[in-house]
Motif scaffolding. Structure first.
Motif, short mmCIF file in Angstrom:
data_model
loop_
_atom_site.label_atom_id
_atom_site.label_comp_id
_atom_site.label_asym_id
_atom_site.label_seq_id
_atom_site.Cartn_x
_atom_site.Cartn_y
_atom_site.Cartn_z
N THR A 49 0.90 -1.11 0.24
CA THR A 49 -0.06 0.07 -0.02
C THR A 49 0.82 1.28 -0.23
O THR A 49 1.80 1.47 0.84
N ALA A 83 -4.95 3.87 1.67
CA ALA A 83 -4.87 2.49 1.36
C ALA A 83 -4.51 1.64 2.31
O ALA A 83 -5.12 0.30 2.57
N THR A 84 -3.70 1.77 2.99
CA THR A 84 -2.97 1.08 4.41
C THR A 84 -4.16 0.85 5.10
O THR A 84 -4.40 -0.49 5.63
N ALA A 143 -6.69 -1.93 3.94
CA ALA A 143 -6.29 -3.17 4.05
C ALA A 143 -5.96 -3.70 5.57
O ALA A 143 -6.38 -4.79 5.92
N MET A 161 0.63 -8.55 3.36
CA MET A 161 1.11 -7.06 3.15
C MET A 161 2.75 -7.26 3.09
O MET A 161 3.26 -7.72 4.21
N THR A 198 4.34 -1.06 3.20
CA THR A 198 3.52 0.12 3.07
C THR A 198 4.39 1.34 3.16
O THR A 198 5.56 1.35 3.04
N TYR A 200 -1.62 -1.03 -4.24
CA TYR A 200 -2.82 -0.06 -3.89
C TYR A 200 -2.61 1.18 -3.37
O TYR A 200 -1.78 1.31 -2.39
N SER A 212 -3.92 5.55 -2.93
CA SER A 212 -4.96 6.51 -2.61
C SER A 212 -5.10 7.77 -3.40
O SER A 212 -6.02 8.20 -3.81
N SER A 221 -2.78 -3.36 -10.07
CA SER A 221 -3.02 -2.40 -9.38
C SER A 221 -4.14 -1.85 -8.93
O SER A 221 -5.03 -2.16 -9.68
N SER A 263 -7.75 4.29 -5.51
CA SER A 263 -8.90 4.77 -5.05
C SER A 263 -9.63 5.39 -6.16
O SER A 263 -8.89 6.45 -6.78
#
Length: 365
Positions: free
Chosen positions: A95, A100-101, A104, A113, A116, A156, A158, A181, A184
């Protein structure tokens, strides 16, 4: 006092897009711009759930697996005009932004994961242990070399700034490297692809990610719990009758919550009136003269590492004009983490935080 030059890359990227857009007067600054104002009030949306007092996402029970909710042979979700397809649930998610983190972690994916990056403030206490179990690749965005060294099988983010040549590469380039991928929908580079801000859209993103990882039951549970929380806040109406300024950042030209983003959703949820709710977009830059003319009853301040609530309060209290505002004289401040002010899994927590703060400041409201 921090300035906009010190803001994260995604704020700068979106400011550039904002300046390029036609402006009949002063067009929205689409760092978190929305396509149109929420069609119905938060109260109407909240009626979808039963009354309750729970906040946030429920704690995950054990490691996330593809069992229970099931994962078909292939799953495809779409965001920002691009399709994301996986044949099996990813096992090495990275992330690239805090939002996004948090999605998850809310879904209990920490055991899947590989890394991050990029926090705006702090991870909520309920997810702190899970977050600490995941490698942090970089304080901000990692280099592509460092990112690839984590051997991700899914990325992933944002904000669109994560999928550029300076960071992960474009989503098309990642597809060519067989790394799917997801971006958001609220972070699309093309503002026309950004959905109108609503809790329903927040839950839609959560459901997309849950589908990819085969944990849709968890997304459903989070949505149901947040509906109960929001319905309870609407019934309480802690902000009823109050004129509120949402002060996000900057001192030269304050960046404030406008009528079509996270701040408006939260203020609607608690029954407060946004003094700049008539402005387009999710956030806008305004003049201090307009703030003084509005003379709000209370001020909600976003707290971020790059622009703290403490620094904004100090500025308000030491300015000879602003210090005479009703809210400043009464110290009617409510502090909310930046991560709880943007459309995402923590937006309901932001509403609960604002409700509690306004209720404490104005118990008779």
């Amino acid at each position: 006092m921090p300035t906009s030059a010190l803001h994260p890359f995604h704020r700068i990227d979106q400011l550039i897009r904002w300046r390029a857009r036609p402006r009949p007067d002063r067009a929205p600054r689409p760092r978190r711009a929305r396509a149109a104002r929420l069609a119905a009030s938060a109260t109407a949306l909240l009626a979808l759930g039963a009354l309750g007092a729970c906040t946030g996402a429920p704690a995950a029970k054990g490691p996330a697996t593809a069992t229970g909710s099931g994962h078909p042979a292939a799953v495809t979700v779409r965001s920002c005009g691009a399709a994301t397809a996986v044949s099996t649930p990813p096992k090495r998610l990275v992330t690239l932004n805090e939002g996004a983190t948090e999605v998850a972690l809310a879904l209990g994916l920490q055991t899947r994961m590989a890394g991050t990056a990029y926090l705006d403030d702090t991870i909520p206490a309920r997810w702190k242990a899970a977050y600490d179990s995941v490698p942090v690749l970089s304080k901000e965005y990692p280099t592509k070399e460092k990112l690839l060294a984590a051997h991700p099988d899914f990325l992933y983010a944002s904000y669109a700034s994560a999928f550029t040549g300076k960071v992960a590469g474009t989503r098309a380039e990642l597809d060519a490297e067989h790394i799917p991928s997801y971006l958001s929908p609220f972070g699309c580079a093309d503002s026309k692809q950004v959905p109108a801000a609503s809790f329903a859209a927040v839950w839609g993103e959560l459901t997309d990610v849950a589908k990819v990882f085969g944990v849709t039951a968890r997304a459903t549970a989070i949505e149901q719990q947040q509906k109960k929380t929001l319905a309870g806040l609407a019934a309480q109406g802690a902000g009823r009758g109050l004129n509120v300024l949402w002060y996000d950042s900057d001192t030269k030209t304050p960046f404030v919550g406008a009528g079509h983003g996270g701040p408006q959703l939260i203020l609607d949820a608690v029954g407060a009136h946004n003094v700049f709710g008539s402005l387009p977009g999710g956030w806008q830059s305004v003049s201090w003269e307009k703030v003084a003319a509005a003379n709000p009853d209370a001020i909600v301040l976003a707290d971020a590492g790059w622009d703290t609530a403490k620094s904004k309060i100090a500025y308000l209290e030491h300015d000879p004009v602003l210090s005479r505002l009703t809210a400043v004289r009464k110290r009617a401040f409510v502090v909310v983490p930046f991560s709880e002010s943007t459309p995402g899994v923590l937006l309901a927590d932001g509403a609960a935080q604002v409700s509690a703060g306004l209720a404490k400041l104005h118990p008779a409201s």
